[in-house]
Scaffold this motif. Structure first.
Motif, mmCIF file in Angstrom:
data_model
loop_
_atom_site.group_PDB
_atom_site.id
_atom_site.type_symbol
_atom_site.label_atom_id
_atom_site.label_comp_id
_atom_site.label_asym_id
_atom_site.label_seq_id
_atom_site.Cartn_x
_atom_site.Cartn_y
_atom_site.Cartn_z
ATOM 1 N N ASN A 395 41.515 -24.054 6.489
ATOM 2 C CA ASN A 395 41.628 -22.572 6.553
ATOM 3 C C ASN A 395 40.386 -22.042 6.978
ATOM 4 O OD1 ASN A 395 44.470 -22.460 5.851
ATOM 5 N ND2 ASN A 395 43.870 -21.008 4.071
ATOM 6 N N GLU A 396 39.289 -22.685 6.533
ATOM 7 C CA GLU A 396 37.887 -22.239 7.119
ATOM 8 C C GLU A 396 37.959 -22.491 8.588
ATOM 9 O OE1 GLU A 396 35.126 -24.462 4.668
ATOM 10 O OE2 GLU A 396 35.794 -23.354 3.054
ATOM 11 N N VAL A 397 38.475 -23.529 9.131
ATOM 12 C CA VAL A 397 38.542 -23.538 10.717
ATOM 13 C C VAL A 397 39.246 -22.352 11.298
ATOM 14 C CG1 VAL A 397 39.376 -24.742 12.685
ATOM 15 C CG2 VAL A 397 38.540 -26.063 10.412
ATOM 16 N N ALA A 398 40.349 -22.133 10.664
ATOM 17 C CA ALA A 398 41.044 -20.839 11.185
ATOM 18 C C ALA A 398 40.353 -19.563 11.080
ATOM 19 C CB ALA A 398 42.400 -20.607 10.317
ATOM 20 N N GLU A 399 39.444 -19.386 9.870
ATOM 21 C CA GLU A 399 38.645 -18.220 9.578
ATOM 22 C C GLU A 399 37.768 -17.995 10.767
ATOM 23 O OE1 GLU A 399 37.287 -18.878 5.862
ATOM 24 O OE2 GLU A 399 39.297 -18.773 4.974
ATOM 25 N N VAL A 400 36.993 -19.212 11.229
ATOM 26 C CA VAL A 400 36.061 -19.195 12.401
ATOM 27 C C VAL A 400 36.911 -18.679 14.006
ATOM 28 C CG1 VAL A 400 34.329 -20.517 13.918
ATOM 29 C CG2 VAL A 400 34.617 -20.823 11.377
ATOM 30 N N LEU A 401 38.026 -19.199 13.962
ATOM 31 C CA LEU A 401 38.734 -18.877 15.149
ATOM 32 C C LEU A 401 39.102 -17.449 15.100
ATOM 33 C CD1 LEU A 401 41.295 -21.696 15.612
ATOM 34 C CD2 LEU A 401 39.255 -21.634 16.725
ATOM 35 N N PHE A 402 39.425 -16.746 13.978
ATOM 36 C CA PHE A 402 39.527 -15.288 13.980
ATOM 37 C C PHE A 402 38.040 -14.610 14.007
ATOM 38 C CE2 PHE A 402 43.042 -16.248 10.619
ATOM 39 C CZ PHE A 402 44.226 -16.041 11.751
ATOM 40 N N ARG A 403 37.098 -14.943 13.522
ATOM 41 C CA ARG A 403 35.677 -14.323 13.655
ATOM 42 C C ARG A 403 35.296 -14.095 15.165
ATOM 43 N NH1 ARG A 403 33.572 -17.111 9.404
ATOM 44 N NH2 ARG A 403 32.245 -18.151 10.874
ATOM 45 N N LEU A 404 35.739 -15.221 15.985
ATOM 46 C CA LEU A 404 35.341 -15.428 17.277
ATOM 47 C C LEU A 404 36.333 -14.285 18.123
ATOM 48 C CD1 LEU A 404 35.320 -19.419 17.607
ATOM 49 C CD2 LEU A 404 33.514 -17.794 18.300
ATOM 50 N N ARG A 405 37.588 -14.373 17.932
ATOM 51 C CA ARG A 405 38.321 -13.427 18.550
ATOM 52 C C ARG A 405 37.932 -11.940 17.974
ATOM 53 N NH1 ARG A 405 44.301 -14.895 16.837
ATOM 54 N NH2 ARG A 405 44.762 -12.891 18.021
ATOM 55 N N ARG A 406 37.546 -11.758 16.956
ATOM 56 C CA ARG A 406 37.160 -10.074 16.556
ATOM 57 C C ARG A 406 35.849 -9.668 17.218
ATOM 58 N NH1 ARG A 406 39.342 -11.395 11.139
ATOM 59 N NH2 ARG A 406 37.553 -12.260 10.337
ATOM 60 N N ALA A 407 35.128 -10.746 17.488
ATOM 61 C CA ALA A 407 33.793 -10.559 18.350
ATOM 62 C C ALA A 407 34.318 -10.616 19.926
ATOM 63 C CB ALA A 407 32.779 -11.636 18.029
ATOM 64 N N GLY A 408 35.321 -10.581 20.264
ATOM 65 C CA GLY A 408 35.471 -10.320 21.653
ATOM 66 C C GLY A 408 35.659 -11.803 22.465
ATOM 67 N N ARG A 409 35.649 -12.702 21.778
ATOM 68 C CA ARG A 409 35.690 -13.985 22.428
ATOM 69 C C ARG A 409 37.184 -14.407 22.638
ATOM 70 N NH1 ARG A 409 30.746 -16.677 21.254
ATOM 71 N NH2 ARG A 409 29.489 -14.995 20.433
ATOM 72 N N GLN A 410 37.363 -15.208 23.888
ATOM 73 C CA GLN A 410 38.773 -15.609 23.989
ATOM 74 C C GLN A 410 39.140 -16.911 23.397
ATOM 75 O OE1 GLN A 410 38.861 -15.271 28.242
ATOM 76 N NE2 GLN A 410 38.234 -13.104 28.054
ATOM 77 N N GLU A 455 47.073 -22.156 6.371
ATOM 78 C CA GLU A 455 46.781 -21.981 7.987
ATOM 79 C C GLU A 455 47.204 -20.669 8.493
ATOM 80 O OE1 GLU A 455 48.873 -24.697 7.457
ATOM 81 O OE2 GLU A 455 46.973 -26.246 6.961
ATOM 82 N N TYR A 456 47.301 -19.722 7.440
ATOM 83 C CA TYR A 456 47.410 -18.339 7.723
ATOM 84 C C TYR A 456 48.864 -18.045 8.592
ATOM 85 C CZ TYR A 456 43.000 -17.446 6.326
ATOM 86 O OH TYR A 456 41.545 -17.438 5.617
ATOM 87 N N HIS A 457 49.853 -19.077 8.363
ATOM 88 C CA HIS A 457 51.137 -19.192 9.223
ATOM 89 C C HIS A 457 51.907 -17.547 8.659
ATOM 90 C CE1 HIS A 457 52.952 -20.682 5.433
ATOM 91 N NE2 HIS A 457 53.991 -20.505 5.876
ATOM 92 N N THR A 458 51.768 -17.296 7.539
ATOM 93 C CA THR A 458 52.544 -16.026 7.069
ATOM 94 C C THR A 458 51.985 -14.715 7.614
ATOM 95 O OG1 THR A 458 51.050 -15.803 5.074
ATOM 96 C CG2 THR A 458 53.234 -17.025 4.874
ATOM 97 N N LEU A 459 50.799 -15.058 8.301
ATOM 98 C CA LEU A 459 50.034 -13.711 9.027
ATOM 99 C C LEU A 459 50.558 -13.821 10.398
ATOM 100 C CD1 LEU A 459 48.153 -11.300 8.980
ATOM 101 C CD2 LEU A 459 46.399 -12.743 9.083
ATOM 102 N N THR A 460 50.364 -14.865 10.993
ATOM 103 C CA THR A 460 50.463 -15.287 12.578
ATOM 104 C C THR A 460 51.976 -15.292 12.942
ATOM 105 O OG1 THR A 460 50.070 -17.637 12.472
ATOM 106 C CG2 THR A 460 48.053 -16.130 12.476
ATOM 107 N N LEU A 461 52.658 -15.839 12.254
ATOM 108 C CA LEU A 461 54.021 -16.182 12.623
ATOM 109 C C LEU A 461 54.973 -15.266 12.982
ATOM 110 C CD1 LEU A 461 55.980 -18.505 13.320
ATOM 111 C CD2 LEU A 461 56.842 -18.754 11.011
ATOM 112 N N PRO A 462 54.945 -13.995 12.208
ATOM 113 C CA PRO A 462 55.882 -12.823 12.535
ATOM 114 C C PRO A 462 55.561 -12.359 13.940
ATOM 115 C CG PRO A 462 55.057 -12.805 10.227
ATOM 116 C CD PRO A 462 54.181 -13.714 10.721
ATOM 117 N N GLY A 463 54.414 -12.078 14.327
ATOM 118 C CA GLY A 463 53.998 -11.609 15.401
ATOM 119 C C GLY A 463 54.568 -12.470 16.703
ATOM 120 N N ARG A 464 54.828 -13.492 16.504
ATOM 121 C CA ARG A 464 55.416 -14.568 17.416
ATOM 122 C C ARG A 464 56.930 -14.791 17.380
ATOM 123 N NH1 ARG A 464 52.076 -17.666 20.787
ATOM 124 N NH2 ARG A 464 49.949 -17.259 20.602
#
Length: 593
Positions: A395-410, A455-464
């Motif tokens: 989950n900490e891997v996922a959290e870095v991905l979220f932080r990168l996105r919130r900082a405007g990274r693709q 892996e935050y699937h309950t957060l990411t899956l509904p949008g997809r």
């Protein structure tokens, strides 16, 4: 793509619902063919299954048992070998001999091994590098097998008897390979050791002696020169919970020896004892209480073994490669991926970040079940504690991905291999998901003793996947999806071309990421917003509290033991009923269309 093949019914008879069988299942359903699976346990069971399902076509993707005479000329056998190759070890021998060509043949079952009329065959060049047997199965042989299925569905040609006197029959009989045929001695050259190990990886491995014990070795790579004072077979370096470096070969004139990295070992079971299982080599060495002379310093392993790598093709692009053997992300592995991504996060000029697998193994299957079980085979508190550490680390891997996105990274996640739930849902934490055509993705946890997953699937899956009924089916029916179907259903945004490997796939990823970034900059593509830090934290608390309870439950603990010890497991109930094409009206269009 969705070529209709009418109402034909195909029954898959196989040892288990594994890689080749899942690939065939997905491939057939993508073509709207009514498809069902049945495990081939006994001759009587196979006959009964054919009678019960009344199929038009019977295909055996992986079958180690003889087909009963009552089913001769009814069952299509998938044989991983060229025209004329026979016997159970065609790939093993081909790689030990370093043959330039391999192949795949689909034939009708009859008396004898691999002797029936040929329905489809193809040859292909083997890689010049020591690709593992499991990689060959899941890439080259899988693609050829699926082409054979299309050949059958299209009704192209009649089965042709195999005439071994013809000059185009280039295959041969291959005796079952024994350990003596591919043995490893540490006095051998590093190159020969790596090739022999790859020919039997992932199963059954190559038996050798290490630290005074008989073990099977896997995940073996060139390690470069070491001090010649080390004797062949000495462990000269190690990584925490990872690989060990072993001195090999003869001492050279300049005072050095060669070496290899050994990623995994499996002890040979003592007589009258139960099965053993694969473990990271350094974990196993530590269990033996062996003195390890040189601890890994944290400055990176020597050339030849870098499962986690960073590269910077230009000043604005970073690629983090996370190549976990068999797709198993241990706690230590997750922490190292997190550190690599966090390093990229601190580089202000990086605008695009790619997280990918290594292309030689599954992209990711989630937590490292063997490592968790090894922490306490009694499935007591130490096992539960390690499971909690491991799921928190991924989950900490996922959290870095979220932080990168919130900082405007693709953030581009490339699933360049098959994926289980942990890897499939981790990919959804990026801005965009790319999967390689021909891969199989499993978006479910329930089959592992009822795990609810994280892996935050309950957060990411509904949008997809907005429809709750679709999400419920995905998580509870435990059926695989092809990369193509995951793309159609919005779980994958783009498909990488099938057949690209090594540097070619890397170059495609670089070009794609640059083109994607340019289209985002021109606002041709709108990047979805990352979850807020508050939503992320709330999801983490909810998911982890539930899965922590799962880890303490007997259902998970029994499923864990069955998985690690390779005991038979029940296939998904839904796979044993005929299913045809997918209903796609409820799914949003993927970004790639």
């Amino acid at each position: 793509m969705n070529v209709p093949y009418g109402d034909r019914k195909v029954l898959l008879l196989s040892d288990g619902f594994g890689g080749a069988t899942m690939a065939a299942y997905c491939h057939l359903r993508d073509r709207r063919v009514q498809t069902a699976f049945h495990p081939a346990s006994t001759s009587e069971d196979m006959i009964a299954a054919v009678g019960q399902h009344a199929p038009d076509i019977v295909i055996a993707p992986t079958l180690t048992k003889r087909v009963p005479a009552e089913l001769y000329h009814r069952v299509l056998i998938n044989h991983p070998g060229r025209l004329g190759d026979r016997g159970p070890s065609s790939i093993d021998w081909g790689r030990v001999r370093r043959d330039p060509l391999g192949g795949n043949t689909v034939l009708l079952a009859e008396e004898g091994w691999d002797t029936g009329p040929v329905v489809h065959t193809t040859s292909f060049p083997y890689p010049s590098w020591p690709a593992t047997k499991s990689w060959l199965y899941s890439h080259l042989n899988r693609a050829a097998f699926l082409a054979g299925i299309d050949h059958v569905l299209a009704g192209l040609g009649a089965p042709m008897p195999l005439d071994e006197s013809q000059p185009d029959v280039l295959g041969r009989w291959n005796d079952p390979m024994r350990q003596r045929d591919c043995e490893i001695h540490w006095t051998m050259s590093a190159e020969d050791i790596v090739w022999n190990a790859a020919a039997r990886d992932g199963s059954p491995g190559v038996l050798t002696e290490l630290a005074g014990h008989q073990v099977y070795v896997y995940d073996v790579h060139l390690g470069g020169p070491v001090n010649g004072n080390a004797d062949p077979g000495d462990v000269v370096e190690w990584q925490p919970n990872g690989a060990i470096r072993v001195a090999v070969g003869m001492r050279t004139g300049d005072g050095y020896r060669e070496s290899v990295w050994v990623g995994y070992v499996k002890p040979k079971p003592p007589a009258q004892h139960g099965p053993t299982f694969k473990l990271p080599a350094a974990v196993w060495i530590g269990q033996q209480g062996r003195y390890l002379p040189l601890r890994w310093t944290g400055q990176g392993p020597r050339p030849g073994y870098r499962p986690i790598r960073m590269s910077f093709p230009d000043t604005t692009l970073a690629i983090v490669t996370a190549a976990a053997y068999n797709g198993a992300w241990s706690t230590e592995f997750c922490q190292r991926v997190t550190r690599a991504l966090a390093h990229v996060e601190r580089l202000p000029d990086i605008r695009r970040v790619v997280l990918r697998g290594g292309g030689a193994d599954p992209f990711g299957n989630g937590i490292h079940l063997n490592h968790i079980y090894a922490s306490d085979p009694g499935c007591g508190f130490p096992m539960q504690a390690e499971a909690r550490r491991n799921i928190s680390a991924i989950n900490e891997v996922a959290e870095v991905l979220f932080r990168l996105r919130r900082a405007g990274r693709q953030v581009i996640v490339v699933a360049d291999g098959d994926a289980g739930a942990g890897g499939a849902f981790l990919s959804l934490c990026g801005s965009v998901v790319v999967a390689e055509e021909g891969r199989v993705l499993n978006y479910h946890y329930k089959s592992m003793g009822g795990l609810t997953g994280s892996e935050y699937h309950t957060l990411t899956l509904p949008g997809r996947m907005p429809d709750p009924a679709d999400r419920h089916a995905l998580l509870n029916e435990c059926l695989p999806l092809s990369a193509y179907q995951a793309h159609r259903q919005g779980l994958v945004d783009y498909l990488a071309p099938a057949g690209l490997t090594g540097p070619a796939l890397t170059e495609w990823i670089v070009e794609f990421s640059r083109n994607y970034g340019a289209q985002v900059d021109r606002r041709v593509i709108k990047v979805s917003d990352a979850p807020s830090a508050e939503a992320e934290a709330a999801t983490s608390r909810a998911e982890l509290s539930t899965i922590f309870r799962d880890f303490a439950g007997s259902d998970f603990q029994q499923a864990l033991a069955r998985f690690v010890l390779k005991q038979p497991t029940a296939p998904p109930v839904a796979a044993r009923r005929y299913r045809g094409g997918y209903q796609e009206s409820n799914f949003p269009p993927p970004q790639g269309e």
